[in-house]
Design a protein around this motif. Structure first.
Motif, mmCIF file in Angstrom:
data_model
loop_
_atom_site.group_PDB
_atom_site.id
_atom_site.type_symbol
_atom_site.label_atom_id
_atom_site.label_comp_id
_atom_site.label_asym_id
_atom_site.label_seq_id
_atom_site.Cartn_x
_atom_site.Cartn_y
_atom_site.Cartn_z
ATOM 1 N N VAL A 143 2.890 -3.846 -9.431
ATOM 2 C CA VAL A 143 1.533 -3.429 -9.761
ATOM 3 C C VAL A 143 0.943 -2.752 -8.539
ATOM 4 O O VAL A 143 1.087 -3.254 -7.415
ATOM 5 C CB VAL A 143 0.663 -4.638 -10.175
ATOM 6 N N TYR A 144 0.287 -1.623 -8.756
ATOM 7 C CA TYR A 144 -0.385 -0.889 -7.684
ATOM 8 C C TYR A 144 -1.858 -0.724 -8.044
ATOM 9 O O TYR A 144 -2.196 -0.483 -9.214
ATOM 10 C CB TYR A 144 0.222 0.499 -7.499
ATOM 11 N N THR A 145 -2.720 -0.794 -7.033
ATOM 12 C CA THR A 145 -4.093 -0.424 -7.287
ATOM 13 C C THR A 145 -4.148 1.083 -7.544
ATOM 14 O O THR A 145 -3.340 1.853 -7.016
ATOM 15 C CB THR A 145 -5.000 -0.822 -6.109
ATOM 16 N N ASP A 146 -5.097 1.514 -8.357
ATOM 17 C CA ASP A 146 -5.131 2.909 -8.794
ATOM 18 C C ASP A 146 -5.183 3.896 -7.638
ATOM 19 O O ASP A 146 -4.563 4.975 -7.692
ATOM 20 C CB ASP A 146 -6.353 3.135 -9.703
ATOM 21 N N SER A 147 -5.888 3.550 -6.585
ATOM 22 C CA SER A 147 -6.114 4.506 -5.509
ATOM 23 C C SER A 147 -4.867 4.817 -4.692
ATOM 24 O O SER A 147 -4.844 5.800 -3.948
ATOM 25 C CB SER A 147 -7.220 4.008 -4.575
ATOM 26 N N VAL A 148 -3.813 4.014 -4.818
ATOM 27 C CA VAL A 148 -2.591 4.267 -4.053
ATOM 28 C C VAL A 148 -1.427 4.671 -4.959
ATOM 29 O O VAL A 148 -0.337 4.992 -4.460
ATOM 30 C CB VAL A 148 -2.177 3.045 -3.205
ATOM 31 N N GLN A 149 -1.645 4.655 -6.258
ATOM 32 C CA GLN A 149 -0.583 4.995 -7.206
ATOM 33 C C GLN A 149 -0.034 6.390 -6.891
ATOM 34 O O GLN A 149 -0.783 7.346 -6.736
ATOM 35 C CB GLN A 149 -1.135 4.972 -8.636
ATOM 36 N N GLY A 150 1.290 6.476 -6.791
ATOM 37 C CA GLY A 150 1.928 7.754 -6.496
ATOM 38 C C GLY A 150 2.020 8.076 -5.012
ATOM 39 O O GLY A 150 2.718 9.023 -4.635
ATOM 40 N N ARG A 151 1.340 7.337 -4.172
ATOM 41 C CA ARG A 151 1.394 7.584 -2.723
ATOM 42 C C ARG A 151 2.099 6.441 -1.980
ATOM 43 O O ARG A 151 2.766 6.668 -0.967
ATOM 44 C CB ARG A 151 -0.020 7.736 -2.155
ATOM 45 N N PHE A 152 1.925 5.238 -2.457
ATOM 46 C CA PHE A 152 2.515 4.061 -1.817
ATOM 47 C C PHE A 152 3.664 3.531 -2.674
ATOM 48 O O PHE A 152 3.649 3.656 -3.904
ATOM 49 C CB PHE A 152 1.483 2.945 -1.675
ATOM 50 N N ALA A 153 4.639 2.908 -2.006
ATOM 51 C CA ALA A 153 5.755 2.294 -2.721
ATOM 52 C C ALA A 153 6.113 0.973 -2.069
ATOM 53 O O ALA A 153 6.348 0.920 -0.858
ATOM 54 C CB ALA A 153 6.956 3.224 -2.732
ATOM 55 N N ILE A 154 6.172 -0.066 -2.876
ATOM 56 C CA ILE A 154 6.570 -1.381 -2.384
ATOM 57 C C ILE A 154 8.049 -1.585 -2.669
ATOM 58 O O ILE A 154 8.566 -1.159 -3.719
ATOM 59 C CB ILE A 154 5.712 -2.494 -3.029
#
Length: 115
Positions: A58-69
């Motif tokens: 799950v990603y917060t919307d503001s980092v979706q597509g920029r961050f990867a866990i």
């Protein structure tokens, strides 16, 4: 008592990248819920990205597509790859895991995005 140690924070220019690491003192193989939160002064700590079990994330919307866990169970380590960083990503980033219903936190690592 699980210990979590974060590393990889620092100062980066807008548009840059950083990779955060969180090393656990015990095996994370059976840990379903593990991930990253962040906090800015005067505000609540909020979820950034997390494993929720079964390989789901799950990603917060503001980092979706920029961050990867991601995670490396052999190294007991969880990572957060942060790309296209923005000034609003500036915060202290905390690693978290839940074991037998109890949450554990790292000490945090500062990420500052500024020109």
């Amino acid at each position: 008592q699980v210990r979590l140690v974060e590393s990889g924070g620092g100062l980066v220019q807008p548009g840059g990248s950083l990779r955060l690491s969180c090393a656990a003192s015990e095996s994370i193989f059976s840990i379903n819920r593990m991930g990253w939160y962040r906090q800015v002064p005067g505000k609540q700590r909020v979820l950034v990205a997390i494993f929720t079990g079964g390989g789901d994330t799950v990603y917060t919307d503001s980092v979706q597509g920029r961050f990867a866990i991601s995670r490396d169970n052999a190294k007991n380590t969880v990572y957060l790859q942060m790309n296209s960083l923005k000034p609003e990503d500036t915060a202290v980033y905390y690693c978290n895991l839940v074991q037998w219903g109890k949450p554990y936190w790292g000490q945090g690592t500062q990420v500052t995005v500024s020109s």
